[in-house]
Design a protein around this motif. Structure first.
Motif, PDB file in Angstrom:
ATOM      1  N   TYR A  18      -8.129   6.929   0.578  1.00  0.00           N
ATOM      2  CA  TYR A  18      -6.829   6.359   0.234  1.00  0.00           C
ATOM      3  C   TYR A  18      -6.361   6.876  -1.124  1.00  0.00           C
ATOM      4  N   LEU A  19      -7.252   6.903  -2.098  1.00  0.00           N
ATOM      5  CA  LEU A  19      -6.890   7.385  -3.432  1.00  0.00           C
ATOM      6  C   LEU A  19      -6.491   8.855  -3.401  1.00  0.00           C
ATOM      7  N   LEU A  20      -7.187   9.643  -2.598  1.00  0.00           N
ATOM      8  CA  LEU A  20      -6.878  11.073  -2.526  1.00  0.00           C
ATOM      9  C   LEU A  20      -5.491  11.324  -1.939  1.00  0.00           C
ATOM     10  N   ALA A  21      -4.964  10.341  -1.211  1.00  0.00           N
ATOM     11  CA  ALA A  21      -3.611  10.465  -0.652  1.00  0.00           C
ATOM     12  C   ALA A  21      -2.573   9.746  -1.513  1.00  0.00           C
ATOM     13  N   ARG A  22      -3.032   9.167  -2.625  1.00  0.00           N
ATOM     14  CA  ARG A  22      -2.164   8.283  -3.416  1.00  0.00           C
ATOM     15  C   ARG A  22      -1.012   9.015  -4.110  1.00  0.00           C
ATOM     16  N   LEU A  23      -1.134  10.307  -4.323  1.00  0.00           N
ATOM     17  CA  LEU A  23      -0.083  11.066  -4.999  1.00  0.00           C
ATOM     18  C   LEU A  23       0.736  11.931  -4.039  1.00  0.00           C
ATOM     19  N   ASP A  24       0.426  11.858  -2.750  1.00  0.00           N
ATOM     20  CA  ASP A  24       1.134  12.696  -1.773  1.00  0.00           C
ATOM     21  C   ASP A  24       2.632  12.430  -1.822  1.00  0.00           C
ATOM     22  N   GLY A  25       3.409  13.519  -1.856  1.00  0.00           N
ATOM     23  CA  GLY A  25       4.855  13.387  -1.827  1.00  0.00           C
ATOM     24  C   GLY A  25       5.495  13.111  -3.170  1.00  0.00           C
ATOM     25  N   MET A  26       4.705  12.938  -4.210  1.00  0.00           N
ATOM     26  CA  MET A  26       5.257  12.681  -5.540  1.00  0.00           C
ATOM     27  C   MET A  26       5.611  13.989  -6.241  1.00  0.00           C
ATOM     28  N   SER A  27       6.606  13.905  -7.083  1.00  0.00           N
ATOM     29  CA  SER A  27       6.974  15.075  -7.882  1.00  0.00           C
ATOM     30  C   SER A  27       5.987  15.237  -9.039  1.00  0.00           C
ATOM     31  N   GLN A  28       5.997  16.420  -9.649  1.00  0.00           N
ATOM     32  CA  GLN A  28       5.124  16.658 -10.791  1.00  0.00           C
ATOM     33  C   GLN A  28       5.452  15.711 -11.943  1.00  0.00           C
ATOM     34  N   GLU A  29       6.721  15.394 -12.119  1.00  0.00           N
ATOM     35  CA  GLU A  29       7.122  14.470 -13.176  1.00  0.00           C
ATOM     36  C   GLU A  29       6.567  13.071 -12.922  1.00  0.00           C
ATOM     37  N   GLU A  30       6.608  12.640 -11.670  1.00  0.00           N
ATOM     38  CA  GLU A  30       6.081  11.314 -11.334  1.00  0.00           C
ATOM     39  C   GLU A  30       4.571  11.260 -11.550  1.00  0.00           C
ATOM     40  N   ILE A  31       3.876  12.333 -11.191  1.00  0.00           N
ATOM     41  CA  ILE A  31       2.424  12.385 -11.372  1.00  0.00           C
ATOM     42  C   ILE A  31       2.076  12.359 -12.853  1.00  0.00           C
TER      43      ILE A  31
ATOM     44  N   LEU B 273       0.827  -1.199   0.000  1.00  0.00           N
ATOM     45  CA  LEU B 273       0.000   0.000   0.000  1.00  0.00           C
ATOM     46  C   LEU B 273       0.866   1.255   0.000  1.00  0.00           C
ATOM     47  N   TYR B 274       0.352   2.315  -0.585  1.00  0.00           N
ATOM     48  CA  TYR B 274       1.032   3.605  -0.561  1.00  0.00           C
ATOM     49  C   TYR B 274       0.929   4.168   0.862  1.00  0.00           C
ATOM     50  N   PRO B 275       1.969   4.814   1.385  1.00  0.00           N
ATOM     51  CA  PRO B 275       1.899   5.357   2.757  1.00  0.00           C
ATOM     52  C   PRO B 275       0.679   6.262   2.940  1.00  0.00           C
ATOM     53  N   ASN B 276      -0.068   6.026   4.007  1.00  0.00           N
ATOM     54  CA  ASN B 276      -1.293   6.800   4.247  1.00  0.00           C
ATOM     55  C   ASN B 276      -1.656   6.734   5.716  1.00  0.00           C
TER      56      ASN B 276
ATOM     57  N   TYR C 227      -9.718  -3.113   4.283  1.00  0.00           N
ATOM     58  CA  TYR C 227      -9.290  -3.854   3.092  1.00  0.00           C
ATOM     59  C   TYR C 227      -9.660  -3.084   1.828  1.00  0.00           C
ATOM     60  N   GLY C 228     -10.514  -2.088   1.965  1.00  0.00           N
ATOM     61  CA  GLY C 228     -10.828  -1.238   0.827  1.00  0.00           C
ATOM     62  C   GLY C 228      -9.601  -0.565   0.246  1.00  0.00           C
ATOM     63  N   LYS C 229      -8.584  -0.363   1.075  1.00  0.00           N
ATOM     64  CA  LYS C 229      -7.342   0.232   0.580  1.00  0.00           C
ATOM     65  C   LYS C 229      -6.709  -0.670  -0.483  1.00  0.00           C
ATOM     66  N   PHE C 230      -6.780  -1.976  -0.270  1.00  0.00           N
ATOM     67  CA  PHE C 230      -6.220  -2.902  -1.241  1.00  0.00           C
ATOM     68  C   PHE C 230      -7.016  -2.885  -2.541  1.00  0.00           C
ATOM     69  N   VAL C 231      -8.326  -2.736  -2.414  1.00  0.00           N
ATOM     70  CA  VAL C 231      -9.160  -2.636  -3.612  1.00  0.00           C
ATOM     71  C   VAL C 231      -8.757  -1.405  -4.414  1.00  0.00           C
ATOM     72  N   SER C 232      -8.618  -0.274  -3.727  1.00  0.00           N
ATOM     73  CA  SER C 232      -8.236   0.965  -4.399  1.00  0.00           C
ATOM     74  C   SER C 232      -6.862   0.858  -5.049  1.00  0.00           C
ATOM     75  N   GLU C 233      -5.895   0.315  -4.314  1.00  0.00           N
ATOM     76  CA  GLU C 233      -4.544   0.194  -4.860  1.00  0.00           C
ATOM     77  C   GLU C 233      -4.532  -0.720  -6.085  1.00  0.00           C
ATOM     78  N   SER C 234      -5.270  -1.817  -6.003  1.00  0.00           N
ATOM     79  CA  SER C 234      -5.330  -2.748  -7.122  1.00  0.00           C
ATOM     80  C   SER C 234      -5.876  -2.076  -8.375  1.00  0.00           C
TER      81      SER C 234
END
Length: 289
Positions: A267-280, A102-105, A174-181
């Motif tokens: 969880y999805l709303l936090a999925r891009l936290d800490g990423m650079s603009q290039e990574e996004i 999972l992405y850190p959250n 477990y919804g976090k795993f559904v979202s990540e998947s």
């Protein structure tokens, strides 16, 4: 505190949706059976009221009996705690090194689960036992408000409360795993709605109405079977069900499923936290696998 909420020791891809659905289906059994057990005791409202027990006040604890029971249990358990981490001791055992799936959250729905459970679920599923207790008390000359006092089974009821709460928590998170998947399968579909952000669009991407309908149908059938009484040879004895089956279905339909979706979207709303603009931007251009 370490968490055994998600068990990776079983092998296979932890983001495989069929595997996740299998785990969620088994949790249905755990939740139904635990609710049936809890329904055998009266409501016991004092167990959920802060400061209601003098015995706890005497040891300097101002919370409810369930709060105390949870805290004492969670001092040595590794489940997602309902007690604030700051109030728990440092774990004795070292954390198990699980794969970082999972992405850190920091998404945690336990406060909402505890509140809804004590305020809504318990009163409903224990209604029959509470009324039966009142009938017995009237027969012994106890009338008025005292008819509905607790049956005194605080320890037994709290043990089951803990089981129900942990199972619901596991199911919801477990919804976090559904979202990540779903995210890793098709990042480009999610990124624009995370950046915006757009909760409704994200919820639409993760919602499968036909899966929800099938779940509720299966849940009703299970509850009807599990709540029956049985003869020694295993045949249904025709007695009334041990629990309000409609209440179990409504618990899922009106609370567990919607709360799981909230966790998935959070969880999805936090999925891009800490990423650079290039990574996004790279994820935004990554098409469905």
């Amino acid at each position: 505190m370490t968490s055994t909420l998600f068990n990776f020791t079983l092998g296979g891809d932890p983001l495989n949706l069929d595997k996740i659905r299998g785990i969620l289906t088994r949790l249905e059994d755990t939740i139904i059976f635990a609710l049936i057990e809890r329904a055998q005791f009266a409501h016991n409202p004092k167990a959920y009221q802060r400061g209601a027990l003098e015995e706890l006040k005497e040891i300097g604890f101002e919370g409810s009996w369930l709060d105390w029971f949870l805290k004492e249990t969670e001092t040595f358990q590794d489940e997602y705690p309902f007690t604030p981490i700051a109030e728990l001791p440092v774990p004795i055992l070292k954390p198990i090194s699980y794969p970082h799936v999972l992405y850190p959250n920091k998404v945690n729905a336990n406060p909402s689960i505890l509140s809804f459970y004590t305020r809504s679920i318990v009163p409903r599923i224990t209604r029959r036992a509470t009324l039966a207790l009142a009938t017995l008390k009237r027969a012994n000359g106890i009338v008025g408000d005292d008819e509905y006092e607790d049956d005194g089974n605080y320890g037994s009821a709290a043990t089951i409360d803990l089981e129900v709460l942990q199972a619901i928590s596991k199911r919801v998170h477990y919804g976090k795993f559904v979202s990540e998947s779903k995210f890793v399968e098709n990042p480009a579909a999610f990124v624009p709605h995370i950046v915006k952000p757009n909760r409704d669009a994200l919820e639409a991407l993760i919602t499968k109405p036909e899966v929800e309908r099938s779940l509720l149908q299966r849940l009703r059938k299970k509850a009807l079977v599990y709540a029956q009484g049985f003869t020694p040879d295993g045949s249904p004895n025709g007695d009334a069900t041990k629990i309000d089956v409609d209440g179990v279905v409504e618990l899922y339909e009106n609370y567990i499923i919607p709360l799981t979706k909230e966790v998935e979207v959070d969880y999805l709303l936090a999925r891009l936290d800490g990423m650079s603009q290039e990574e996004i931007e790279a994820l935004a251009n990554q098409k469905k696998q």
